[in-house]
Design an enzyme around this catalytic site. Structure first.
Site, PDB file in Angstrom:
ATOM      1  N   THR A 149      46.111  42.000  37.007  1.00 44.21           N
ATOM      2  CA  THR A 149      46.065  43.401  37.428  1.00 44.21           C
ATOM      3  C   THR A 149      45.226  44.220  36.461  1.00 44.21           C
ATOM      4  O   THR A 149      44.412  45.059  36.865  1.00 44.21           O
ATOM      5  CB  THR A 149      47.486  43.993  37.509  1.00 44.21           C
ATOM      6  OG1 THR A 149      48.262  43.232  38.434  1.00 44.21           O
ATOM      7  CG2 THR A 149      47.447  45.439  37.969  1.00 44.21           C
ATOM      8  N   GLY A 150      45.414  43.973  35.168  1.00 44.11           N
ATOM      9  CA  GLY A 150      44.613  44.673  34.170  1.00 44.11           C
ATOM     10  C   GLY A 150      43.145  44.332  34.295  1.00 44.11           C
ATOM     11  O   GLY A 150      42.277  45.211  34.262  1.00 44.11           O
ATOM     12  N   TRP A 187      41.594  43.329  36.912  1.00 49.27           N
ATOM     13  CA  TRP A 187      41.057  43.903  38.155  1.00 49.27           C
ATOM     14  C   TRP A 187      40.576  45.333  37.912  1.00 49.27           C
ATOM     15  O   TRP A 187      39.574  45.755  38.487  1.00 49.27           O
ATOM     16  CB  TRP A 187      42.134  43.896  39.238  1.00 49.27           C
ATOM     17  CG  TRP A 187      41.680  44.439  40.557  1.00 49.27           C
ATOM     18  CD1 TRP A 187      41.029  43.756  41.549  1.00 49.27           C
ATOM     19  CD2 TRP A 187      41.811  45.787  41.041  1.00 49.27           C
ATOM     20  NE1 TRP A 187      40.769  44.584  42.616  1.00 49.27           N
ATOM     21  CE2 TRP A 187      41.235  45.847  42.332  1.00 49.27           C
ATOM     22  CE3 TRP A 187      42.367  46.942  40.511  1.00 49.27           C
ATOM     23  CZ2 TRP A 187      41.195  46.998  43.092  1.00 49.27           C
ATOM     24  CZ3 TRP A 187      42.334  48.110  41.264  1.00 49.27           C
ATOM     25  CH2 TRP A 187      41.757  48.130  42.536  1.00 49.27           C
ATOM     26  N   HIS A 188      41.268  46.065  37.053  1.00 47.97           N
ATOM     27  CA  HIS A 188      40.896  47.455  36.798  1.00 47.97           C
ATOM     28  C   HIS A 188      39.605  47.578  35.983  1.00 47.97           C
ATOM     29  O   HIS A 188      38.929  48.607  36.068  1.00 47.97           O
ATOM     30  CB  HIS A 188      42.028  48.177  36.059  1.00 47.97           C
ATOM     31  CG  HIS A 188      43.129  48.642  36.969  1.00 47.97           C
ATOM     32  ND1 HIS A 188      44.161  47.805  37.362  1.00 47.97           N
ATOM     33  CD2 HIS A 188      43.361  49.836  37.562  1.00 47.97           C
ATOM     34  CE1 HIS A 188      44.975  48.480  38.162  1.00 47.97           C
ATOM     35  NE2 HIS A 188      44.514  49.708  38.305  1.00 47.97           N
ATOM     36  N   GLY A 189      39.271  46.568  35.211  1.00 46.32           N
ATOM     37  CA  GLY A 189      38.040  46.660  34.429  1.00 46.32           C
ATOM     38  C   GLY A 189      37.772  45.401  33.626  1.00 46.32           C
ATOM     39  O   GLY A 189      38.705  44.688  33.234  1.00 46.32           O
TER      40      GLY A 189
END
Length: 291
Positions: free
Chosen positions: A241-242, A244-246
């Site tokens: 998830t982290g 995916w954000h950047g």
């Protein structure tokens, strides 16, 4: 299974190639003292969002949850539907299938959609953009020139700016979709009123949390294979998830921060949490989130 694997490799491989190639090469150069040139690849607009839509479509077809789309242009409309391409929500084919094939647009749809767009635009222009200027005054310069109270004030306003900005975009996307005959579920539900981190992630970017739960957490085994495996699954999901954000380590650390918080909350803190008043739980959660 072979076709599904091929489809996932092609779709996720494209995302990884464009978004994470530089990140991986920079780390290889740093760890092994190499000098591999880092390509400056232009990032396709909305690639994270439309990749997740195609991946969910492929998996749902393989699982038999939806029937495969035979009309290429209908499928193309699903993948490239412009209101939700840039900032979501991540709409699955299952939720759009009926509207893609037969939709009616009523006066109520136009009215409700227009109202949702107006609310989202107000959040973005009147709140998020105004807060942005204030946040820059407190967080945009050297922290050593700020007081502790000033930094905390800036951080709290930044949390509000992020919420009004992102939820404003989601509201406008949902409103545009409604005016075009598509109904999307809400993507934010008063997240800062949450009494726990678990509840916060049920209310913040709901479509992303649902996607990772349905297509990563549950296939990994979820909570069905014992506590140890559940903890590992949560850490994997939140690291991804982290990422995916950047494409940077601070995003991975951010994801693992939430993973550890959720594990701590679920197995340790939950007993104390039940004894605390709702207001105090909301305050504690808000502080943990803005950190």
């Amino acid at each position: 299974k072979l076709l599904l694997a091929l489809g996932l490799v092609l779709n996720l491989g494209t995302l990884v190639g464009f978004k994470y190639t530089g990140f991986f090469i920079e780390n290889l150069n740093h760890w092994f003292s190499l000098s591999i040139p880092v390509p400056d690849l232009p990032l396709p607009l909305g690639i994270s969002f439309f990749t997740f839509r195609t991946v969910s479509y492929l998996i749902d077809c393989a699982w038999g949850k939806v029937k495969s789309e035979r009309n290429f242009f209908t499928f193309l409309l699903y993948v490239s539907f412009f209101p939700i391409t840039i900032s979501g929500p991540i709409a699955r084919y299952e939720t759009m299938q009926a509207d893609l094939h037969q939709r009616r647009i009523s006066a109520d749809d136009i009215s409700i959609g227009f109202g949702r767009i107006a609310v989202g635009l107000a959040k973005k222009i009147m709140l998020a953009d105004r807060l942005s200027g204030i946040v820059d005054q407190f967080l945009g310069n050297d922290f050593t020139s700020q007081t502790t109270l000033g930094v905390w004030y800036g951080v709290v306003l930044y949390a509000l700016q992020m919420y009004f900005d992102f939820s404003g975009y989601s509201d406008m996307a949902i409103g545009l979709g409604r005016m075009l005959g598509f109904e999307f579920p809400k993507n934010f539900d008063r997240p800062y009123a949450s009494g726990s981190v678990t509840e916060f992630w049920r209310r913040w970017h709901i479509s992303l949390g649902t996607w990772f739960r349905e297509y990563v957490y549950i296939p990994l085994g979820g909570n069905r294979k014992g506590v140890k495996r559940q903890i590992i699954n949560l850490l994997i999901v939140w690291a991804l998830t982290g990422l995916w954000h950047g494409a940077a380590w601070n995003f991975v650390i951010w994801g693992l921060y939430y993973g550890i918080l959720l594990i701590f909350e679920k197995f340790v803190y939950v007993h104390l949490q039940k004894r605390l008043p709702k207001f105090l739980n909301v305050v504690i959660t808000f502080i943990v989130v803005i950190i």
